[in-house]
Write an enzyme that holds these catalytic residues in place. Structure first.
Site: not given
Length: 242
Positions: A6-8, A13, A93, A100, A102, A125, A175
């Protein structure tokens, strides 16, 4: 054995699984892109690897590195491509190929571990929030900046909002806490709003994973299961079916 990859966007991973039948895994690990050469040790330690199967959203350079490392072991990686249907999941879709890889793998993984309706959330991310019906239809989903991206965007694009260590509060009074709490509430709010679309279905659940998941999991008021590596679960399902 099958080596799953699993190349994120920030990490890679990997998991070793039996080709069929056996649940669980033989070994697994995680590394950042700069450490990709260390996959060589996986091939050396496990000479019984017969197949490399993965998904890649990290770009052609990472795919090329994996290809070269696999070639040294006499193997050619196979990369999952989104399709109209696979392993009991139908891709609704507008253009199934634009989804994607993933997200597609995670949806298949979700179907593997849960037979009912699910909201499949991966907080990394980016945060992806995908709807899966009880019948196995992927009905669409969201992509929003992950927690860290939200924090950094506020710091980089606004002169008066620094990147600071805040903490969550339902009523922030400084803040740093206001920034931190706002980003977490945004993540939780998006998830809860999307869950409404499947909430009425029997056994509907939110399947939540990813490196940032713990930061807002406790804010979610819905049926929840924390689960990691749905992408690898989905890859194993597809690989064993092929």
């Amino acid at each position: 054995m099958i080596l799953l990859i699993d190349a994120g966007n920030t990490r890679i991973k990997w998991r070793l699984v039996a080709p069929r039948g056996e649940a669980g895994w033989i070994a697994e690990g995680v590394l950042v892109h700069e450490e990709i050469a260390s996959l060589r040790r996986v091939f050396r330690k496990h000479p019984g690897i017969e197949r490399v199967f993965g998904c890649n959203v990290a770009g052609p350079q990472v795919a090329g590195h994996v290809t070269n490392l696999a070639a040294a072991a006499g193997l050619t990686p196979e990369w999952l491509q989104p399709s109209a249907e696979c392993c009991g999941v139908r891709n609704l879709y507008d253009d199934p190929m634009q989804l994607g890889a993933d997200r597609w793998a995670a949806l298949i993984g979700a179907r593997t571990v849960h037979a009912g309706a699910a909201l499949v959330v991966t907080a990394g991310t980016a945060t992806t929030v995908d709807l899966l019906s009880a019948e196995g239809d992927f009905r669409g989903g969201l992509i929003l900046p992950g927690v860290d991206l939200m924090l950094r965007a506020l710091a980089s694009r606004t002169a008066q909002l620094p990147l600071a260590s805040g903490r969550f509060s339902p009523t922030p009074r400084n803040t740093a806490d206001a920034i931190h709490s706002g980003c977490l509430q945004a993540q939780a709010g998006a998830v809860e709003r999307m869950f409404r679309s499947v909430a009425a279905q029997q056994n509907a659940i939110c399947l939540l994973g990813g490196g940032a998941a713990d930061s807002f999991a406790d804010l979610l008021e819905l049926p929840l299961r924390r689960i990691e590596n749905l992408v690898l679960v989905g890859l194993a399902t597809v690989a064993r079916a092929g």
